[in-house]
Enzyme design. Sequence first.
Site, mmCIF file in Angstrom:
data_model
loop_
_atom_site.group_PDB
_atom_site.id
_atom_site.type_symbol
_atom_site.label_atom_id
_atom_site.label_comp_id
_atom_site.label_asym_id
_atom_site.label_seq_id
_atom_site.Cartn_x
_atom_site.Cartn_y
_atom_site.Cartn_z
ATOM 1 N N CYS A 1 -32.366 -10.045 -17.642
ATOM 2 C CA CYS A 1 -33.517 -9.507 -18.247
ATOM 3 C C CYS A 1 -33.841 -8.172 -17.567
ATOM 4 O O CYS A 1 -34.662 -7.571 -18.093
ATOM 5 C CB CYS A 1 -34.470 -10.362 -18.287
ATOM 6 S SG CYS A 1 -34.233 -11.667 -19.604
ATOM 7 N N ASP B 1 -36.686 -19.151 -25.963
ATOM 8 C CA ASP B 1 -37.636 -18.458 -26.963
ATOM 9 C C ASP B 1 -37.981 -19.671 -28.150
ATOM 10 O O ASP B 1 -38.949 -19.676 -28.530
ATOM 11 C CB ASP B 1 -37.037 -17.214 -27.711
ATOM 12 C CG ASP B 1 -37.013 -15.845 -26.911
ATOM 13 O OD1 ASP B 1 -37.862 -16.036 -25.827
ATOM 14 O OD2 ASP B 1 -36.035 -15.150 -27.043
ATOM 15 N N ASP C 1 -42.725 -17.277 -22.963
ATOM 16 C CA ASP C 1 -41.678 -17.659 -21.672
ATOM 17 C C ASP C 1 -41.703 -16.036 -20.694
ATOM 18 O O ASP C 1 -41.631 -15.125 -21.421
ATOM 19 C CB ASP C 1 -40.466 -17.854 -22.083
ATOM 20 C CG ASP C 1 -39.721 -17.236 -23.005
ATOM 21 O OD1 ASP C 1 -40.200 -16.213 -23.592
ATOM 22 O OD2 ASP C 1 -38.369 -17.187 -22.945
#
Length: 340
Positions: free
Chosen positions: A12, A86, A221
Site C-alpha cells: 500500500c 474492504d 481498515d
Amino acid sequence: MNNIEFCKGGGCTAKLGAGVLDRVLSMIPHKNFDENLMVGFDSRDDAAVYKINEDTAIIQTLDFFPPMVDDAYIFGKIAAANALSDIYAMGGEVKTALNIVCFPEDWDLNILGKIIQGGNEKVEEAGGILAGGHSIRDTEVKYGLSVMGVGNPQKIFRNDAGKIKDRLILTKKLGVGLICCANRVGEASKKDMDEAVSSMTTLNKIPSEIIKKYDVTAVTDVTGFGLLGHLHEMLGKTKKADLFYREVPFMEGAKKAAREFLITGAAQKNRNHLEKYIEFVNVPFYMEEILFDPQTSGGLLIAVSEKDSKELEKQLRENGFCAGIIGEITDREGKQIRVI
C-alpha cells in the site's frame, strides 16, 4: 524459482497520495444517479455498496499493488488479504473474487502460479470463490483482487458515521510499512519481518463478525494513508478526535526503523497532506512516523459507543487480536486530530 524482486514502493505504499486523489475525484460530478447506491466515492469509503432489496446489498471493491516481499506465495496471500479487508470493513461477507494480474511475459510462470495460489488460499479462508480474472503483460509484477460481497443494507458500516464520545479501537499493530522498508535495505531482522508478514496475512474476518454484536457506528481498515489518514477520513468535516499515542499498538521493529530514519516516501506524502489537521503534544518522532506509516492489510479502526467499548476490546483480545482503545471522538475546539 518462486522468488520475485520486490519494488521500491510495494504494497500500500504504492498508492497515490490522498491529496492527489482529492484533486482527481473533484473532477467527477458528485451526482447519485441511482438511489440504491448507498455508498459511492464521496466519503472515500472502503467499498461501494449497492442495495438490491431490503435484505441484501452488494459490496464491491478492488485492490492491487506491486510486491513488498520477495516470496511469491506470501505476496499473493498478502495482496488477497488486503483486498478482502474492504468487504469486512463494510460489515459484509465475501462471495466471489477475480484476479487482477500484471506480469512480465518472459518470467517464469511458476512465480505467477505461486502468487495466485497464495491469493486463492486467502479467498477460500474468507469463504469466497475465486471465479476468474484478467491479466496483462507488464514490466513489473502487480497483483490483487476485485471482490464482491454481500451485507444487510441496515447493517452496513460506513467510515464516517462515528458519533461524539465514541471510543476508537484498532485491531492490529502498526508498523508493517516501516519494517518492509527496513527489509529492503537488509536492516530488518527475521523476527520483525515474520511479525509483519503474520499481520499482513491475517484476515479481518473475525473482528468484522465480532463487532456486529456491539453498538459500532463506523469502521474503516487502515491501509496506505496510515492510521492518521484513515482517521481523518473517518471524522469527516465536523468531528474531532483525541488519539492516545501510548495506547496505540505497534511493532518494535517499526520503532527501530523509524529511529534509524528508514522511512517511506508514502509516509512523508501522508505527513505533508495531513499536517495541517494534526496537533502533536509531546509525541516522540518515531511515534509520529508510525502513525503516518502506510499499512498493507492493516487492522480495522472502529468507532464504538462508550458503553460497549470495554466489552468489545475484551472480546477482540480473547480472539487473538491486539485490540486497544486508542482514542475518542470529540467536539472540542482546535485541530481535527490531537495526538496526546
